[in-house]
Motif scaffolding. Structure first.
Motif, PDB file in Angstrom:
ATOM      1  N   ALA A  53       0.854  -1.183   0.000  1.00 55.75           N
ATOM      2  CA  ALA A  53       0.000   0.000   0.000  1.00 55.75           C
ATOM      3  C   ALA A  53       0.890   1.232   0.000  1.00 55.75           C
ATOM      4  N   HIS A 106       1.850   5.134   0.190  1.00 53.02           N
ATOM      5  CA  HIS A 106       1.340   6.340   0.843  1.00 53.02           C
ATOM      6  C   HIS A 106       2.147   7.532   0.334  1.00 53.02           C
ATOM      7  N   SER A 139       6.009   2.669   0.322  1.00 54.27           N
ATOM      8  CA  SER A 139       4.968   1.634   0.306  1.00 54.27           C
ATOM      9  C   SER A 139       5.088   0.801   1.579  1.00 54.27           C
ATOM     10  N   VAL A 163       0.793  -4.556   2.996  1.00 52.13           N
ATOM     11  CA  VAL A 163      -0.588  -4.617   3.464  1.00 52.13           C
ATOM     12  C   VAL A 163      -0.676  -5.620   4.612  1.00 52.13           C
ATOM     13  N   ALA A 170       2.056  -0.195   8.207  1.00 51.38           N
ATOM     14  CA  ALA A 170       1.010   0.330   7.320  1.00 51.38           C
ATOM     15  C   ALA A 170      -0.106   0.945   8.156  1.00 51.38           C
ATOM     16  N   PHE A 176      -1.135   5.054   7.974  1.00 50.85           N
ATOM     17  CA  PHE A 176      -2.437   5.546   7.522  1.00 50.85           C
ATOM     18  C   PHE A 176      -3.215   6.189   8.666  1.00 50.85           C
ATOM     19  N   CYS A 210      -5.593   8.839   3.946  1.00 53.04           N
ATOM     20  CA  CYS A 210      -5.433   8.722   2.500  1.00 53.04           C
ATOM     21  C   CYS A 210      -6.559   9.468   1.796  1.00 53.04           C
ATOM     22  N   PRO A 254      -5.269   1.405   6.094  1.00 56.91           N
ATOM     23  CA  PRO A 254      -4.689   1.019   4.797  1.00 56.91           C
ATOM     24  C   PRO A 254      -5.730   0.314   3.928  1.00 56.91           C
TER      25      PRO A 254
END
Ligand SMILES: [Zn+2]
Length: 413
Positions: free
Chosen positions: A297, A299, A305, A308, A313, A317, A322, A332
């Protein structure tokens, strides 16, 4: 896309041109649904592995009324893997079913075999709707090795075949009626770019082929590579770019943003396959497509990245939401949303890297990555690298180009 231009400007070519760099997203299995979304965001050409079309023919569908350039990567480097580790779709191709792995420095090829290996992948790309064709390639060492000699011959024969067969003309009734182009594809490990002489010799050999552009896959060239390696690859790419030819860096991971700000086109996968790596990552992807897929994922705020499902992660987030509006902002993305999330964030940030004057774009990137490292510190994300320092290493190499000297020598100046 030309910096600062509207995506629908009819004067712009669908393919990248010198001084008109593009971000070319690489689609994976089932990602055809992303094509309209990418086109809406200014993408003019997309990439997909040719052999994916065997299981996933929908990948070759084009959005109605929206012509897009199409690169169907022949992935001929997969011939270097043992037969049982090559994907079924790849083995179905006329050049994918050799019982033994191809070894560049010892391979024996008759004239007929060499001709077939140089031409069949181009014919297959053309038949499947490719508009920007790539020559056959394998990962080989530098100039002066037998493997590289064969690579250059494969590219040369492929380019001659393309021109002799007048393949620059679109096939009759082609969905996208634009002139076709032939790019020489070059795969090399970054360790074979360590000396200025090796870089110059390799660049000269490929520039001498007379291709419409160069598609460059550098193994072990990405944001987590040693700074020296990043710098070496940057110096090599700048020699190619400064010759006036179109250059596409394929699979440079997060470094694609810095390349785009410096007028070098770049192609990475969306949520996976961000780097050109053989063989381990691809082995997982092809042998066990579902389980082996590592979903990342991205960002934008962190320029990074996150895997996931990882705690990093979740922290990233939570700290910075996001904006893609495809999932809960503070969490995420998961499952099928990962690819849409990546398509939106990657494309929007790439377009930002492409808009404005070259100097401003570089400044924007460095300022934005400084914010990224503060954000990572706030989120207590110990990812072991900062995007800013890898961008700087790349810019050092790009600026040095042909004049590059070893880092050891430079520090004494
Ligand atoms: Zn998102």
């Amino acid at each position: 896309m030309q910096a600062g231009s509207e995506p629908d400007d009819p004067k712009l070519s669908l393919h990248p041109q010198p001084g008109e760099p593009q971000f070319l997203p690489r689609l994976s299995h089932g990602q055809q649904a992303l094509i309209p979304l990418l086109a809406d965001r200014g993408v003019r050409s997309v990439v997909a592995p040719l052999y994916y079309l065997h299981h996933n023919p929908e990948l070759s569908l084009l959005p109605v009324g929206r012509p897009l350039g199409r690169v169907l990567d022949p992935c001929t480097q997969l011939r270097q893997k043992p037969w049982n580790e090559r994907a079924e779709g790849f083995r179905q191709l006329p050049f994918g079913n050799d019982p033994l792995p191809y070894t560049p420095d010892t391979a024996r090829l008759s004239d007929t075999e060499l001709f077939d290996l140089a031409t069949m992948p181009i014919d297959a790309q053309r038949a499947a709707g490719g508009t920007l064709m790539l020559t056959s390639f394998h990962l080989a060492a530098g100039i002066g090795t037998r493997g590289r000699d064969i690579e250059l011959l494969l590219a040369q024969v492929g380019i001659e075949h393309f021109r002799n067969q007048a393949m620059f003309e679109a096939p009759p009734f082609a969905a996208v009626d634009i002139p076709r182009e032939i790019y020489a594809c070059l795969a090399v490990d970054v360790r074979d770019l360590a000396s200025p002489r090796a870089r110059r010799e390799l660049a000269d050999a490929y520039l001498g082929l007379g291709a419409d552009g160069l598609w460059v896959k550098i193994a072990n060239f990405h944001e987590r590579a040693p700074k020296r390696a990043i710098r070496d690859a940057g110096a090599f790419l700048s020699i190619l770019r400064d010759s006036g030819i179109t250059v596409v860096s394929c699979g440079p991971g997060q470094l694609h943003l810095a390349l785009l700000t410096d007028d070098i086109s770049a192609s990475i996968g969306l949520g996976e396959s961000e780097r050109f790596v053989i063989p381990t990552t691809w082995r997982n992807n092809t042998d066990n497509r579902r389980k082996g897929r590592t979903r990342m994922a991205y960002h934008s705020k962190f320029h990074a990245s996150f895997r996931v499902g990882s705690r990093e992660a979740a922290r990233a987030f939570k700290l910075a939401g996001c904006s893609c509006s495809q999932h809960a902002s503070a969490e995420p993305p998961t499952g099928l949303v990962v690819a849409r999330h990546a398509a939106i964030l990657r494309t929007d940030q790439a377009m930002e890297a492409l808009s404005g004057e070259r100097e401003e774009r570089r400044e924007w990137l460095l300022a934005s990555s400084a914010v990224a490292s503060w954000a990572a510190a706030d989120a207590e994300i110990a990812n072991g690298y900062t995007s800013g320092s890898c961008y700087e290493a790349l810019f050092n190499g790009l600026d040095a180009g042909d004049d590059d000297v070893a880092i050891g020598e430079q520090t004494q100046l």
